[in-house]
Design a protein around this motif. Structure first.
Motif, mmCIF file in Angstrom:
data_model
loop_
_atom_site.group_PDB
_atom_site.id
_atom_site.type_symbol
_atom_site.label_atom_id
_atom_site.label_comp_id
_atom_site.label_asym_id
_atom_site.label_seq_id
_atom_site.Cartn_x
_atom_site.Cartn_y
_atom_site.Cartn_z
ATOM 1 N N ASN A 122 0.837 -1.201 0.000
ATOM 2 C CA ASN A 122 0.000 0.000 0.000
ATOM 3 C C ASN A 122 0.873 1.252 0.000
ATOM 4 O O ASN A 122 2.092 1.177 0.164
ATOM 5 C CB ASN A 122 -0.968 -0.019 1.200
ATOM 6 N N SER A 123 0.221 2.367 -0.198
ATOM 7 C CA SER A 123 0.961 3.630 -0.333
ATOM 8 C C SER A 123 0.897 4.466 0.944
ATOM 9 O O SER A 123 1.423 5.568 0.991
ATOM 10 C CB SER A 123 0.370 4.437 -1.495
ATOM 11 N N LYS A 124 0.209 3.954 1.981
ATOM 12 C CA LYS A 124 -0.049 4.774 3.174
ATOM 13 C C LYS A 124 0.888 4.512 4.347
ATOM 14 O O LYS A 124 1.432 5.441 4.922
ATOM 15 C CB LYS A 124 -1.487 4.554 3.664
ATOM 16 N N ARG A 125 1.006 3.224 4.748
ATOM 17 C CA ARG A 125 1.769 2.944 5.973
ATOM 18 C C ARG A 125 2.238 1.500 6.035
ATOM 19 O O ARG A 125 1.725 0.627 5.337
ATOM 20 C CB ARG A 125 0.909 3.257 7.203
ATOM 21 N N ASP A 141 -3.162 -2.429 11.620
ATOM 22 C CA ASP A 141 -2.559 -1.441 10.710
ATOM 23 C C ASP A 141 -3.254 -1.417 9.344
ATOM 24 O O ASP A 141 -3.136 -0.453 8.591
ATOM 25 C CB ASP A 141 -1.070 -1.739 10.505
ATOM 26 N N LEU A 183 -7.819 0.719 5.233
ATOM 27 C CA LEU A 183 -7.164 0.862 3.926
ATOM 28 C C LEU A 183 -8.095 0.378 2.819
ATOM 29 O O LEU A 183 -8.743 -0.673 2.938
ATOM 30 C CB LEU A 183 -5.869 0.049 3.882
ATOM 31 N N GLY A 230 -4.316 6.534 -7.269
ATOM 32 C CA GLY A 230 -4.812 6.614 -5.897
ATOM 33 C C GLY A 230 -6.281 6.250 -5.740
ATOM 34 O O GLY A 230 -6.894 6.566 -4.723
ATOM 35 N N ASP A 236 -5.754 2.423 -2.105
ATOM 36 C CA ASP A 236 -4.494 2.636 -1.377
ATOM 37 C C ASP A 236 -3.517 1.491 -1.605
ATOM 38 O O ASP A 236 -2.300 1.686 -1.524
ATOM 39 C CB ASP A 236 -4.760 2.700 0.141
ATOM 40 N N GLN A 258 3.828 1.699 -5.215
ATOM 41 C CA GLN A 258 3.520 1.303 -3.838
ATOM 42 C C GLN A 258 4.775 1.419 -2.992
ATOM 43 O O GLN A 258 5.838 0.912 -3.373
ATOM 44 C CB GLN A 258 3.031 -0.157 -3.804
ATOM 45 N N HIS A 270 4.917 0.583 0.533
ATOM 46 C CA HIS A 270 5.003 -0.414 1.613
ATOM 47 C C HIS A 270 4.642 -1.814 1.152
ATOM 48 O O HIS A 270 3.651 -2.009 0.453
ATOM 49 C CB HIS A 270 4.074 -0.019 2.764
#
Ligand code: EAX
Length: 322
Positions: free
Chosen positions: A149-152, A159, A163, A199, A202, A220, A222
């Motif tokens: 993913n691109s967030k965390r 976690d 998403l 986008g 995510d 991406q 993560h």
């Protein structure tokens, strides 16, 4: 006509008959020709060509050039496409008995998954496809799926909460992933890269060989080695090809499919061993030690639903294969 002339004429006739009898079969798959699907399909096609002395050969369509997996399966069923090497992602929509293999955390590891698919359960499942107008030759492999993913960074199930993730068009997956708090967005594979880039979602989840060959590291940040579900794949052939084959040729196709499967699985192994370092080099941040227990705990309520749908005994029978 002299005897030699006659012999030449007969030979020429035979040759043109042989040439005329060549069948070029269209085979497609989602990823590149150098990926696991490409390696497996090429090994299969080479063996078929060799074993039938060139009477059957393949024309390959990598990168979902003929459409996504749902379309590939449909085309094989209709006979407008001869062969496909596809994951089970969309297959359960055609052959409902297949759905059980898509349950998250059903398989412990590659050895377990391969043993089940090559064993009695998997071989029976191949036969179930015939009634739906699909001939399953052998279980190839896509691999254990991991989340990107691109967030965390995803270290544990919580976690993943919130998403928006692209999933395959697969209800069994979606039901399971919802228990992680993911918002599943089903989408055909050919649309995924753009959706990640823009986008629209995510993240997504796929095995290392797919993440590598599709260059998802470009879109991406993560990667978490969640191993949350095993993704089998299968080499399927259209009945109108299969039913034309004599017994010897059927054997050639079946043996070739086994060789293709072995080659594909070997490529999955190689990518699992070497691909993560490559993805790191490409800039991905990789969580290698994911809290698997948190995911297994989260998915427990979905297992109640799976038990109702597939039978707790059937699920246990797969899990109990040692
Ligand atoms: O089968 O759609 C998917 O995520 C699949 O894993 C991919 O197309 C390879």
């Amino acid at each position: 006509m002299k005897t030699t002339q006659l012999a030449f004429a007969v030979a020429a006739l035979c040759l043109s008959a042989a040439a005329g009898a060549q069948t070029v079969m269209k085979i497609s798959y989602s990823t590149s020709i150098t990926s696991h699907y490409g390696v497996g399909s090429t090994a299969f096609c080479d063996e078929v060509e060799k074993g039938t002395q060139g009477r059957y050969k393949c024309q390959q369509f990598p990168n979902a050039a003929l459409g996504g997996e749902r379309e590939m399966i449909e085309a094989v069923q209709l006979g407008t496409q001869d062969l496909a090497n596809v994951s089970t992602g969309a297959l359960g929509n055609f052959v409902p008995e297949v759905k059980i293999v898509d349950i998250p955390f059903l398989f412990r590891d590659y050895a377990h998954a391969r043993k089940v698919m090559d064993g009695e359960f998997g071989q029976d499942l191949l036969k179930k496809m015939t009634a739906k107008g699909i001939v399953g030759l052998a279980w190839t492999e896509n691999g254990f799926r991991h989340m990107t993913n691109s967030k965390r960074a995803i270290n544990q199930a919580s976690d993943a909460n919130g998403l928006k993730m692209r999933t395959m068009e697969n209800k069994v997956h979606m039901e399971g992933y919802k228990t992680f708090g993911i918002l599943p967005t089903p989408m055909a594979w050919p649309e995924v890269f753009t959706a990640l880039q823009q986008g629209t979602v995510d993240g997504q989840e796929n095995p290392i060989p797919v993440i590598l060959s599709a260059k998802l590291s470009q879109v991406q940040k993560h990667l978490s080695l969640t191993n949350h579900v095993y993704s089998p794949a299968v080499l399927i052939v259209a009945p109108n090809i299969w039913n034309k084959l004599n017994d010897a040729d059927k054997k050639v196709f079946s043996e070739a499919a086994k060789k293709g499967a072995a080659a594909q699985r070997k490529k999955v192994n190689d990518d699992e061993a070497n691909g993560i370092a490559e993805l790191k080099k490409d800039g991905m941040q990789v969580v290698e030690q994911v809290n698997g227990e948190s995911f297994r705990k989260a998915v427990a309520p979905a297992y109640a639903q799976y038990a109702k749908e597939f039978g707790a005994d059937k699920i246990a029978a797969i899990q109990n294969v040692k």
